[in-house]
Scaffold this active site. Structure first.
Site, short mmCIF file in Angstrom:
data_model
loop_
_atom_site.label_atom_id
_atom_site.label_comp_id
_atom_site.label_asym_id
_atom_site.label_seq_id
_atom_site.Cartn_x
_atom_site.Cartn_y
_atom_site.Cartn_z
N GLY A 306 0.80 -1.22 0.00
CA GLY A 306 0.00 0.00 0.00
C GLY A 306 0.83 1.27 0.00
O GLY A 306 0.54 2.22 -0.74
N ASP A 324 11.06 -6.89 0.37
CA ASP A 324 10.62 -7.62 1.55
C ASP A 324 11.41 -8.90 1.66
O ASP A 324 12.17 -9.27 0.75
CB ASP A 324 9.12 -7.88 1.56
N ASP A 357 16.78 -9.51 3.14
CA ASP A 357 16.65 -9.18 4.55
C ASP A 357 17.06 -7.73 4.71
O ASP A 357 18.21 -7.36 4.42
CB ASP A 357 17.54 -10.09 5.39
N CYS A 428 2.79 0.09 13.37
CA CYS A 428 1.36 0.19 13.69
C CYS A 428 1.14 -0.34 15.11
O CYS A 428 0.20 -1.08 15.39
CB CYS A 428 0.51 -0.56 12.67
#
Length: 503
Positions: A306, A324, A357, A428
């Site tokens: 996103g 990622d 990584d 988050c």
């Protein structure tokens, strides 16, 4: 014969009784007694966040537990922009850029003397009027050019809050150490997982409490209500007065207390979806990057994609790398790209998806903007889903080592960013350990290893025009900013910190 019959009868009766009082796994009485991973997460948050956020935790908790989650819509610049914006405005949504600029005009003319004379009720009415004006402006024109300010105030501001913000926010506060409270608590240091990569200082903040089997290990506890900065390391902090909205980044939202849902996005004339829905607080780290034409950007932990997509919508980067750590997570990034960007423009030469990584990416001085949206406890997710829940017994060690992983990723980002470049760290999570604690540890580590000089950006002034949509909680924060969930705007939590390398 009669005796044999009696024995058989007794056995059958015994079996019937056993069946009668042994309930199946899906029986309501068994389900009610079963403690889920979500229950464990909530208990943990009650113990720790209740201590950190005090009276505010009750409202935060209520918002986090609500099934309805509020989103914003990021318009897909690779589709029919004008049509999409018009349709969203017809549904009553407003452009976040319009809201920001509207309140920014007012705040530039705002004086403390006028504010003190206003009543709260009057301010609330003026806020509603400004939102209505912003809606009309958004419908008349997609971009605000000749707006004349109206005399309004922010509904989240009052005299007491301003006094606290001026005197206390983003300043270190005196905290009691663990050692000073040994008379009140008992610490079992054998149950702390220590670092083996040089970041063990984080575990000043990461004790474990009582054990009832491995599943009850927890990261923080009520016994550690005092947040203690590690070491005496200090970093220069500079104010940032404006939040830059890229011209082609269009984000739509509904006002406070409006829980309207965006329709499911459809495909436009270019064959890609109209807009991407994401948590309303998740747009802030991207905006904090202050993207400019020609930037070379790295999204270190990009899945599901996103924030990468939001960066793409700006058309700013010369190169964007979305990275990622695993094939499954990289696949999620590709899925988003295929739905929103596939085959459009020349992005196949400028957009790259990698599988590395993040702790060991060694492209030094290649990137001038790095987004570090690290893995965390995902506070909202663990309260609503058993799938991949961080509080599963199998993930205990992983959860305990989260701060170490986060600090290692951020430390590497600060080492490889080019001089003059910007790193934005985000989570988050509501945890001060995963937020300011990790930032402090990474800054200290980078200084010790490289002698590089970093500046942390104090964005309170820049974020003020968004106070009508976000509740920014500055409790004990030295470096970053955090959006906490509210009933009126149920998005977040989202912590973010902007850091610039100047040497």
């Amino acid at each position: 014969m009669a005796r044999l019959f009696n024995k058989l009868t007794i056995r059958e009766l015994a079996k019937m009784q056993a069946v009668r009082y042994t309930n199946k796994a899906d029986h309501w009485s068994v389900i009610r007694k079963k403690k889920t991973h979500m229950d464990k997460a909530l208990k943990h948050f009650d113990e720790f966040y209740g201590n950190v956020y005090g009276k505010s935790w009750k409202d935060i908790r209520t918002a986090l537990l609500m099934e309805t989650h509020k989103y914003m819509a990021v318009v897909n610049s690779f589709s029919d922009i004008d049509r999409i914006k018009s349709e969203l405005e017809t549904h009553g949504a407003m452009n976040l850029k319009t809201i920001y600029e509207t309140y920014k005009v007012y705040l530039d003319e705002y004086t403390p003397n006028k504010k003190k004379k206003r009543k709260k009720q009057t301010r609330d009415k003026q806020v509603e009027s400004t939102i209505a004006d912003a809606q009309v402006s958004a419908i008349d024109s997609h971009y605000l050019s000749d707006y004349t300010s109206s005399s309004v105030s922010l509904n989240s501001m009052n005299e007491d809050e301003d006094t606290v913000v001026e005197s206390q926010a983003l300043k270190p506060i005196e905290m009691k150490s663990i050692e000073s409270n040994l008379n009140e608590i008992m610490v079992d240091e054998n149950r702390i997982v220590y670092s083996n990569t040089g970041l063990s200082g984080l575990y000043e903040f990461v004790p474990a409490t009582k054990i009832k089997g491995m599943e009850d290990w927890i990261l923080e506890s009520q016994h550690y209500g005092y947040y203690k900065e590690g070491a005496d390391f200090s970093t220069k902090i500079e104010k940032e007065v404006i939040l830059t909205f890229p011209q082609y980044l269009n984000i739509y939202t509904f006002e406070e207390d409006n829980d309207s849902k965006f329709p499911s996005p459809k495909k436009g004339s270019t064959g890609v979806l109209d807009y991407y829905l994401l948590d309303g607080a998740s747009v802030l780290p991207t905006l904090a990057l202050d993207l400019q034409p020609g930037d070379v950007v790295l999204d270190m932990c990009a899945a599901p994609g996103g924030k990468t997509l939001s960066i793409l919508q700006t058309f700013m980067p010369r190169t964007l790398v979305a990275n990622d750590i695993s094939k499954s997570r990289v696949k999620r990034i590709h899925n988003v790209i295929n739905q929103f960007v596939a085959g459009i423009g020349q992005w196949h030469d400028r957009l790259h998806v990698t599988e590395q990584d993040a702790r060991f990416i060694d492209d030094k001085d290649t990137y001038n903007k790095i987004l570090v949206d690290v893995p965390c406890t995902t506070d909202r997710h663990v309260l609503h889903s058993e799938d991949n829940n961080m509080f599963k017994p199998q993930r205990i060690r992983e959860r305990l080592q989260i701060p170490e992983l986060q600090a290692a990723i951020l430390t590497n980002a600060l080492k490889i960013i080019s001089v003059g470049g910007t790193v934005v760290y985000s989570t988050c999570s509501l945890s001060p350990i995963q937020n300011d604690g990790v930032v402090g540890m990474a800054l200290k580590k980078v200084w010790e290893d490289t002698n590089s000089i970093m500046i942390v950006k104090d964005m309170r002034e820049a974020l003020k025009p968004l106070s009508c949509l976000y509740k920014f909680h500055d409790f004990a924060l030295k470096y970053g900013h955090i959006v906490i969930p509210t009933l009126g705007n149920n998005w977040g939590p989202m912590y973010f910190c902007k850091i610039m390398r100047i040497r």
